[in-house]
Motif scaffolding. Structure first.
Motif, PDB file in Angstrom:
ATOM      1  N   VAL A  53       0.852  -1.193   0.000  1.00 51.22           N
ATOM      2  CA  VAL A  53       0.000   0.000   0.000  1.00 51.22           C
ATOM      3  C   VAL A  53       0.889   1.245   0.000  1.00 51.22           C
ATOM      4  CG1 VAL A  53      -1.700   1.305   1.324  1.00 51.22           C
ATOM      5  CG2 VAL A  53      -1.931  -1.163   1.091  1.00 51.22           C
ATOM      6  N   GLY A  54       0.563   2.178  -0.863  1.00 54.84           N
ATOM      7  CA  GLY A  54       1.325   3.408  -1.003  1.00 54.84           C
ATOM      8  C   GLY A  54       2.397   3.334  -2.075  1.00 54.84           C
ATOM      9  N   SER A  55       2.709   2.145  -2.557  1.00 57.96           N
ATOM     10  CA  SER A  55       3.733   2.021  -3.596  1.00 57.96           C
ATOM     11  C   SER A  55       3.192   2.551  -4.925  1.00 57.96           C
ATOM     12  CB  SER A  55       4.212   0.577  -3.730  1.00 57.96           C
ATOM     13  OG  SER A  55       3.169  -0.262  -4.175  1.00 57.96           O
ATOM     14  N   VAL A  56       4.122   2.993  -5.776  1.00 59.21           N
ATOM     15  CA  VAL A  56       3.776   3.575  -7.065  1.00 59.21           C
ATOM     16  C   VAL A  56       4.536   2.828  -8.158  1.00 59.21           C
ATOM     17  CG1 VAL A  56       3.857   5.668  -8.493  1.00 59.21           C
ATOM     18  CG2 VAL A  56       3.365   5.846  -6.045  1.00 59.21           C
ATOM     19  N   ARG A  57       3.815   2.465  -9.224  1.00 52.98           N
ATOM     20  CA  ARG A  57       4.432   1.820 -10.386  1.00 52.98           C
ATOM     21  C   ARG A  57       4.229   2.702 -11.603  1.00 52.98           C
ATOM     22  NH1 ARG A  57       1.980  -4.266 -10.295  1.00 52.98           N
ATOM     23  NH2 ARG A  57       0.064  -3.098 -10.592  1.00 52.98           N
ATOM     24  N   GLN A  58       5.244   2.713 -12.475  1.00 56.00           N
ATOM     25  CA  GLN A  58       5.155   3.452 -13.728  1.00 56.00           C
ATOM     26  C   GLN A  58       5.169   2.469 -14.882  1.00 56.00           C
ATOM     27  OE1 GLN A  58       7.602   6.932 -14.260  1.00 56.00           O
ATOM     28  NE2 GLN A  58       7.840   6.533 -16.446  1.00 56.00           N
ATOM     29  N   PHE A  59       4.263   2.686 -15.828  1.00 58.71           N
ATOM     30  CA  PHE A  59       4.181   1.904 -17.052  1.00 58.71           C
ATOM     31  C   PHE A  59       4.454   2.839 -18.222  1.00 58.71           C
ATOM     32  CE2 PHE A  59       1.814  -0.410 -13.947  1.00 58.71           C
ATOM     33  CZ  PHE A  59       1.991  -1.756 -14.258  1.00 58.71           C
ATOM     34  N   ASN A  60       5.373   2.461 -19.111  1.00 59.16           N
ATOM     35  CA  ASN A  60       5.715   3.247 -20.293  1.00 59.16           C
ATOM     36  C   ASN A  60       5.167   2.524 -21.515  1.00 59.16           C
ATOM     37  OD1 ASN A  60       7.365   5.227 -18.850  1.00 59.16           O
ATOM     38  ND2 ASN A  60       8.688   3.483 -18.469  1.00 59.16           N
TER      39      ASN A  60
END
Length: 114
Positions: A53-60
């Motif tokens: 919880v609170g983690s952030v993922r980036q997708f390109n």
């Protein structure tokens, strides 16, 4: 006044719910570039490792998408019950076509598939 849209998608699978949740939600940033390389060029956690919880993922994304990237924050996680909620916090059309976007994923077993 902003409108709110919602939709539900039900898909039957022979894969056990916990295994499907792990692959399709928790490990998606690792699997997506391999399974959908024509759409997702890369994906990685940028805060919190991507799994809590609170983690952030980036997708390109490739040029197949109308935007180059998106960042999503995990807001709720109940891995035992195969459920999570996340919020789109950057990219993906935020501020252009949409104001906010949230996802609620719950994978439920059918008889004999847990």
């Amino acid at each position: 006044m902003a409108s709110t849209n919602s939709w539900t998608l039900e898909i039957e699978s022979t894969v056990a719910a916990p295994r499907l949740f792990k692959a399709g939600v928790m490990d998606w940033h690792t699997l997506a570039p391999k399974l959908a390389s024509h759409i997702i060029t890369s994906a990685h956690p940028i805060e919190g490792g991507g799994g809590g919880v609170g983690s952030v993922r980036q997708f390109n994304f490739t040029s197949a998408m109308p935007f180059s990237m998106k960042k999503e924050r995990l807001d709720f996680l109940d891995a035992d019950n195969c459920e999570c909620k996340s919020t789109l916090i950057e990219g993906g059309g935020i501020g252009m076509k949409i104001e906010t976007a949230t996802s609620h994923i719950k994978i439920e077993p059918t008889a004999n598939h847990w």
